[in-house]
Write a protein that holds these residues in place. Structure first.
Motif, PDB file in Angstrom:
ATOM      1  N   ALA A  81       3.884   8.242  -9.306  1.00  0.00           N
ATOM      2  CA  ALA A  81       2.536   8.832  -9.241  1.00  0.00           C
ATOM      3  C   ALA A  81       1.574   7.924  -8.500  1.00  0.00           C
ATOM      4  O   ALA A  81       0.398   7.812  -8.849  1.00  0.00           O
ATOM      5  CB  ALA A  81       2.017   9.139 -10.645  1.00  0.00           C
ATOM      6  N   ALA A  82       2.079   7.263  -7.456  1.00  0.00           N
ATOM      7  CA  ALA A  82       1.259   6.343  -6.673  1.00  0.00           C
ATOM      8  C   ALA A  82       0.531   7.096  -5.572  1.00  0.00           C
ATOM      9  O   ALA A  82       1.038   8.074  -5.011  1.00  0.00           O
ATOM     10  CB  ALA A  82       2.134   5.253  -6.060  1.00  0.00           C
ATOM     11  N   GLY A  83      -0.666   6.650  -5.253  1.00  0.00           N
ATOM     12  CA  GLY A  83      -1.449   7.267  -4.199  1.00  0.00           C
ATOM     13  C   GLY A  83      -0.927   6.899  -2.821  1.00  0.00           C
ATOM     14  O   GLY A  83       0.025   6.113  -2.683  1.00  0.00           O
ATOM     15  N   PRO A  84      -1.513   7.462  -1.779  1.00  0.00           N
ATOM     16  CA  PRO A  84      -1.088   7.155  -0.406  1.00  0.00           C
ATOM     17  C   PRO A  84      -1.158   5.667  -0.117  1.00  0.00           C
ATOM     18  O   PRO A  84      -2.133   4.988  -0.462  1.00  0.00           O
ATOM     19  CB  PRO A  84      -2.087   7.939   0.457  1.00  0.00           C
ATOM     20  N   SER A  85      -0.105   5.158   0.506  1.00  0.00           N
ATOM     21  CA  SER A  85      -0.028   3.744   0.848  1.00  0.00           C
ATOM     22  C   SER A  85       0.824   3.606   2.103  1.00  0.00           C
ATOM     23  O   SER A  85       1.297   4.589   2.666  1.00  0.00           O
ATOM     24  CB  SER A  85       0.578   2.937  -0.307  1.00  0.00           C
ATOM     25  N   TRP A  86       1.014   2.365   2.545  1.00  0.00           N
ATOM     26  CA  TRP A  86       1.814   2.132   3.742  1.00  0.00           C
ATOM     27  C   TRP A  86       3.269   2.544   3.529  1.00  0.00           C
ATOM     28  O   TRP A  86       3.928   3.031   4.434  1.00  0.00           O
ATOM     29  CB  TRP A  86       1.723   0.667   4.151  1.00  0.00           C
ATOM     30  N   HIS A  87       3.772   2.315   2.312  1.00  0.00           N
ATOM     31  CA  HIS A  87       5.167   2.640   2.026  1.00  0.00           C
ATOM     32  C   HIS A  87       5.350   4.143   1.744  1.00  0.00           C
ATOM     33  O   HIS A  87       6.430   4.679   1.998  1.00  0.00           O
ATOM     34  CB  HIS A  87       5.656   1.826   0.827  1.00  0.00           C
ATOM     35  N   HIS A  88       4.339   4.773   1.219  1.00  0.00           N
ATOM     36  CA  HIS A  88       4.387   6.207   0.943  1.00  0.00           C
ATOM     37  C   HIS A  88       3.079   6.805   1.471  1.00  0.00           C
ATOM     38  O   HIS A  88       2.058   6.802   0.772  1.00  0.00           O
ATOM     39  CB  HIS A  88       4.555   6.478  -0.557  1.00  0.00           C
ATOM     40  N   LEU A  89       3.133   7.336   2.683  1.00  0.00           N
ATOM     41  CA  LEU A  89       1.915   7.744   3.376  1.00  0.00           C
ATOM     42  C   LEU A  89       1.169   8.868   2.662  1.00  0.00           C
ATOM     43  O   LEU A  89      -0.058   8.962   2.769  1.00  0.00           O
ATOM     44  CB  LEU A  89       2.260   8.183   4.806  1.00  0.00           C
ATOM     45  N   LEU A  90       1.888   9.704   1.949  1.00  0.00           N
ATOM     46  CA  LEU A  90       1.245  10.776   1.176  1.00  0.00           C
ATOM     47  C   LEU A  90       1.449  10.601  -0.321  1.00  0.00           C
ATOM     48  O   LEU A  90       1.339  11.561  -1.087  1.00  0.00           O
ATOM     49  CB  LEU A  90       1.780  12.148   1.615  1.00  0.00           C
TER      50      LEU A  90
END
Length: 308
Positions: A49-58
């Motif tokens: 439930a992680a927000g958008p980041s470099w590893h998970h763009l969405l």
């Protein structure tokens, strides 16, 4: 006949967006597998439930699944169902409607009665019943089900157009010289209806995408990843209450953009196929050019007068 590309910017934008989604539907799973090195089902338990980041763009889902991977893989399911169901619906509509309207007689009455009976059935309710009865329908079966209930409205409209074509001078002359009715229908009548059929096909594609999304949202659209499947999974896991907007907003936005793109392309189809609109747009362009020339000449005269 020379094909004229529409000059309208909105039509080009719509066509570009539509083709972009088609391209994503073709290469999306390849990007997920070979570029992102993951799958739509793979879970990253270090980013739940992680927000958008470099590893998970969405961002990720409540199970740690990458939302971008689901979006790219879901494009193939949604776009494929839309295109295939739209093709099936328009093929049936053209076959039934044009044949009924041009041949007339008992054939027209029987085919028109059949189309009226099918059209009175609540299509989406019928979709829910059939899809619910078939446990986890495949993409092909879902497309066939949607296409088989979406054609009657188009058939009635094409029937009316074919009836008007039947009374034209060229069709009457061809019948008088002994040409086969089926040859006239295929070679002479159908080309005149391609613009209408193209516009109706685009509307059928959007209807197919929305229908598949609705079935997937209700959990009876099969297990294939699609935009509707992603939205349904987000709703079932409480993504709205948890504020996980990156899970359900992107697929919903893609569906809305695809619908908008097809509406914009329809403007271009009408411009190319409808002589009145084509002549009107041509007249507007000529008037604008004439006004520009007159304005330039007036400015030139004012400049020469000021210099003198």
């Amino acid at each position: 006949m020379r094909i004229r590309l529409p000059r309208s910017a909105r039509v080009r934008v719509g066509l570009g967006v539509f083709l972009f989604f088609c391209l994503v539907g073709v290469i999306g799973p390849w990007i997920v597998t070979h570029v992102m090195h993951t799958t739509a089902e793979h879970s990253d338990f270090n980013a739940v439930a992680a927000g958008p980041s470099w590893h998970h763009l969405l961002g990720t889902t409540t199970s740690g699944q990458d939302c971008l991977a689901q979006l790219l893989e879901g494009a193939r399911g949604s776009v494929f169902v839309g295109l295939l169901s739209g093709f099936i619906a328009m093929a049936l509509a053209a076959l039934v409607g044009v044949t009924a309207g041009f041949t007339g007689g008992i054939t027209d009455r029987l085919l028109n009665a059949f189309a009226n009976v099918v059209m009175t059935l609540p299509s989406f309710i019928l979709l829910i019943i059939v899809a619910g009865y078939i446990n986890s329908p495949s993409i092909l079966l879902s497309s066939a089900i949607i296409g088989l209930v979406e054609w009657p409205g188009g058939a009635r409209y094409l029937r009316a157009q074919a009836m008007s074509m039947r009374g034209r001078d060229f069709t009457t002359a061809l019948i008088a010289i002994g040409e086969s009715r089926w040859r006239i229908l295929v070679v002479e009548v159908m080309p005149h209806l391609t613009g209408i059929i193209s516009a109706m096909f685009l509307r059928a594609v959007v209807a197919g995408v929305f229908a598949q999304a609705g079935l997937a949202f209700l959990g009876i659209g099969g297990s294939t990843v699609s935009w509707g499947f992603v939205i349904g999974a987000a709703q079932q896991h409480g993504a709205i209450g948890l504020g996980l907007w990156w899970w359900y907003v992107p697929p919903g936005l893609c569906i809305a953009l695809l619908g908008t793109a097809t509406a914009l392309v329809n403007f271009g189809v009408d411009e190319v196929s409808n002589p009145a609109l084509r002549n009107a747009s041509s007249g507007v362009r000529k008037a604008m050019k004439r006004a520009e020339r007159e304005l330039a000449a007036r400015r030139s005269q004012e400049t020469e007068g000021a210099t003198a």
